[in-house]
Motif scaffolding. Structure first.
Motif, mmCIF file in Angstrom:
data_model
loop_
_atom_site.group_PDB
_atom_site.id
_atom_site.type_symbol
_atom_site.label_atom_id
_atom_site.label_comp_id
_atom_site.label_asym_id
_atom_site.label_seq_id
_atom_site.Cartn_x
_atom_site.Cartn_y
_atom_site.Cartn_z
ATOM 1 N N HIS A 1 70.810 77.975 31.418
ATOM 2 C CA HIS A 1 70.708 78.410 30.024
ATOM 3 C C HIS A 1 71.949 77.999 29.246
ATOM 4 C CE1 HIS A 1 73.519 81.608 31.350
ATOM 5 N NE2 HIS A 1 72.793 81.569 32.463
ATOM 6 N N GLY A 2 71.806 78.011 27.918
ATOM 7 C CA GLY A 2 72.984 77.935 27.081
ATOM 8 C C GLY A 2 73.809 79.204 27.240
ATOM 9 N N VAL A 3 75.109 79.108 26.955
ATOM 10 C CA VAL A 3 75.984 80.274 27.100
ATOM 11 C C VAL A 3 77.102 80.166 26.073
ATOM 12 C CG1 VAL A 3 77.411 79.165 28.897
ATOM 13 C CG2 VAL A 3 77.287 81.664 28.781
ATOM 14 N N GLY A 4 77.572 81.301 25.594
ATOM 15 C CA GLY A 4 78.643 81.295 24.595
ATOM 16 C C GLY A 4 79.027 82.718 24.256
ATOM 17 N N ARG A 5 78.745 83.149 23.020
ATOM 18 C CA ARG A 5 78.962 84.557 22.671
ATOM 19 C C ARG A 5 77.992 85.457 23.427
ATOM 20 N NH1 ARG A 5 82.292 85.575 18.409
ATOM 21 N NH2 ARG A 5 82.816 83.825 17.043
ATOM 22 N N ASN A 6 76.845 84.912 23.782
ATOM 23 C CA ASN A 6 75.820 85.646 24.533
ATOM 24 C C ASN A 6 75.635 85.013 25.905
ATOM 25 O OD1 ASN A 6 74.951 87.455 22.304
ATOM 26 N ND2 ASN A 6 74.352 85.517 21.356
ATOM 27 N N LEU A 7 75.235 85.853 26.855
ATOM 28 C CA LEU A 7 75.041 85.365 28.217
ATOM 29 C C LEU A 7 73.923 84.342 28.278
ATOM 30 C CD1 LEU A 7 75.705 85.478 31.225
ATOM 31 C CD2 LEU A 7 74.228 87.492 31.412
ATOM 32 N N HIS A 8 72.841 84.608 27.563
ATOM 33 C CA HIS A 8 71.709 83.681 27.543
ATOM 34 C C HIS A 8 71.459 83.216 26.115
ATOM 35 C CE1 HIS A 8 70.712 85.824 31.422
ATOM 36 N NE2 HIS A 8 70.698 84.564 31.768
ATOM 37 N N GLU A 9 71.725 81.939 25.872
ATOM 38 C CA GLU A 9 71.478 81.311 24.582
ATOM 39 C C GLU A 9 70.511 80.152 24.791
ATOM 40 O OE1 GLU A 9 75.873 82.187 22.558
ATOM 41 O OE2 GLU A 9 75.317 80.120 23.064
ATOM 42 N N GLU A 10 70.041 79.589 23.682
ATOM 43 C CA GLU A 10 69.277 78.352 23.778
ATOM 44 C C GLU A 10 70.227 77.227 24.203
ATOM 45 O OE1 GLU A 10 66.033 77.785 23.435
ATOM 46 O OE2 GLU A 10 65.639 79.898 23.079
ATOM 47 N N PRO A 11 69.762 76.240 24.963
ATOM 48 C CA PRO A 11 68.396 76.057 25.443
ATOM 49 C C PRO A 11 68.227 76.593 26.856
ATOM 50 C CG PRO A 11 69.646 74.091 25.907
ATOM 51 C CD PRO A 11 70.612 75.065 25.277
ATOM 52 N N GLN A 12 66.993 76.714 27.311
ATOM 53 C CA GLN A 12 66.765 76.901 28.740
ATOM 54 C C GLN A 12 67.104 75.600 29.464
ATOM 55 O OE1 GLN A 12 62.895 78.423 29.760
ATOM 56 N NE2 GLN A 12 63.446 80.481 29.098
ATOM 57 N N VAL A 13 67.644 75.733 30.680
ATOM 58 C CA VAL A 13 68.063 74.561 31.465
ATOM 59 C C VAL A 13 67.421 74.653 32.855
ATOM 60 C CG1 VAL A 13 70.009 73.180 32.271
ATOM 61 C CG2 VAL A 13 70.249 74.549 30.183
ATOM 62 N N PRO A 14 66.150 74.291 32.979
ATOM 63 C CA PRO A 14 65.507 74.324 34.297
ATOM 64 C C PRO A 14 66.078 73.244 35.217
ATOM 65 C CG PRO A 14 64.036 73.362 32.674
ATOM 66 C CD PRO A 14 65.225 73.863 31.918
ATOM 67 N N ASN A 15 65.756 73.357 36.492
ATOM 68 C CA ASN A 15 66.242 72.390 37.479
ATOM 69 C C ASN A 15 65.175 71.377 37.861
ATOM 70 O OD1 ASN A 15 68.959 73.501 37.859
ATOM 71 N ND2 ASN A 15 67.852 75.295 38.595
ATOM 72 N N TYR A 16 64.293 71.136 36.916
ATOM 73 C CA TYR A 16 63.238 70.131 37.034
ATOM 74 C C TYR A 16 62.999 69.581 35.633
ATOM 75 C CZ TYR A 16 60.591 74.118 35.321
ATOM 76 O OH TYR A 16 60.169 75.193 34.577
ATOM 77 N N ARG A 17 62.350 68.442 35.544
ATOM 78 C CA ARG A 17 62.122 67.802 34.243
ATOM 79 C C ARG A 17 60.943 68.481 33.544
ATOM 80 N NH1 ARG A 17 62.690 63.459 36.076
ATOM 81 N NH2 ARG A 17 64.695 62.733 35.299
ATOM 82 N N PRO A 18 61.204 69.256 32.484
ATOM 83 C CA PRO A 18 60.115 69.960 31.806
ATOM 84 C C PRO A 18 59.265 69.011 30.971
ATOM 85 C CG PRO A 18 62.183 70.340 30.667
ATOM 86 C CD PRO A 18 62.518 69.534 31.886
ATOM 87 N N ASN A 19 58.041 69.429 30.703
ATOM 88 C CA ASN A 19 57.152 68.640 29.854
ATOM 89 C C ASN A 19 57.499 68.846 28.376
ATOM 90 O OD1 ASN A 19 55.631 67.725 32.069
ATOM 91 N ND2 ASN A 19 54.440 69.624 32.076
ATOM 92 N N GLY A 20 57.039 67.942 27.553
ATOM 93 C CA GLY A 20 57.203 68.096 26.116
ATOM 94 C C GLY A 20 58.485 67.501 25.588
ATOM 95 N N LYS A 21 58.760 67.817 24.314
ATOM 96 C CA LYS A 21 59.949 67.290 23.673
ATOM 97 C C LYS A 21 61.205 67.885 24.308
ATOM 98 C CE LYS A 21 57.804 66.511 19.149
ATOM 99 N NZ LYS A 21 57.855 66.850 17.698
#
Length: 259
Positions: A173-193
């Motif tokens: 996941h993204g991380v910064g001021r919050n523990l979970h931010e955009e984007p999701q970061v899966p460990n496989y190639r996701p479909n779509g844009k």
């Protein structure tokens, strides 16, 4: 803090604070890894984490998050992630996944490693070595102009030919001021844009790789994730900054050597 496609872009000031948080998270993780030995309990490791985090004038990013009861996540053998420290005593040959998140000056550093308790089986060493290398395969894609799905796909591209599988139910996941931010970061190639990576993005990249099948389930405590087939799982994580050039690992630590 600007945003691009809902993904926060950190300012120079934000990045300095994230470097501080990353250094603390890394220091705490390394000290906890040294404390792993047969005979100790996972609860003792969690208590040590509380002491170390406080020493750095920081707070746990996990304690109380959605009700989580631990200072850190500590997961043993077939436990994948989100394990809770308690009375379980570490046995020779165990592998412990230690995930440390800290809040320092309003920003979060998040990192994890898998630690052997004494000697482990050769096939378990292969699992750990492959999972750690897959993290660095993904980090190499954290460059401006690259697409996120190629970073994500690098993990599975590396471990699958070695006979290991990816946990698909839980992702980075993204991380910064919050523990979970955009984007999701899966460990496989996701479909779509897929978003294009830009300087100032900060990502928690965290391969979770199983020795057996990819399926997982959550125990009755509502947190601990285990492999359905009870085969071992490994977990490694860094917080990474996309810069104008080379990726910067904000939670840098020396790499492990699994021989």
């Amino acid at each position: 803090m600007a945003r691009h496609n809902r993904i926060p872009i950190k300012s120079a000031r934000d990045i300095e604070k994230m470097r501080d948080a990353g250094r603390v998270a890394s220091d705490v993780l390394q000290e906890l890894a040294k404390a792993v030995e047969p005979g100790r309990t996972t609860g003792e490791i969690d208590k040590l984490a509380a002491t170390l985090i406080a020493k750095h004038e920081s707070k746990s990013a996990f304690l109380g998050y959605r009700g989580f009861p631990g200072q850190i996540c500590i997961s043993v053998n077939e436990e994948v992630v989100h394990g809770i420290g308690g009375s379980r005593r570490i046995q020779p040959g165990d592998i412990l996944k230690i995930d440390v998140g800290v809040v320092k000056s309003g920003f979060i550093g998040d990192n994890a490693t898998t630690v052997p308790a004494g000697d482990i089986l050769p096939e378990t060493k292969r699992l750990l070595a492959a999972t750690e290398q897959s993290l660095y395969e993904a980090i190499a894609w954290a460059r401006p102009g690259k697409r996120l799905f190629d970073l994500c796909g690098a993990v599975e591209d590396y471990v699958k030919p070695l006979g290991f599988t990816i946990v698909r139910d839980f992702v980075g996941h993204g991380v910064g001021r919050n523990l979970h931010e955009e984007p999701q970061v899966p460990n496989y190639r996701p479909n779509g844009k897929s978003p294009i990576l830009m300087p100032g993005m900060t990502l928690a990249i965290e391969p979770m790789v199983n020795a057996g099948r990819p399926g997982v389930r959550i125990l009755d405590d509502g947190w601990t994730v285990i492999t359905e087939d009870r085969q071992p799982s490994a977990h490694f994580e860094h917080t990474v900054l996309v810069t104008d050039g080379e990726p910067e690992i904000l939670t840098w630590r020396p790499r492990e050597t699994f021989v």
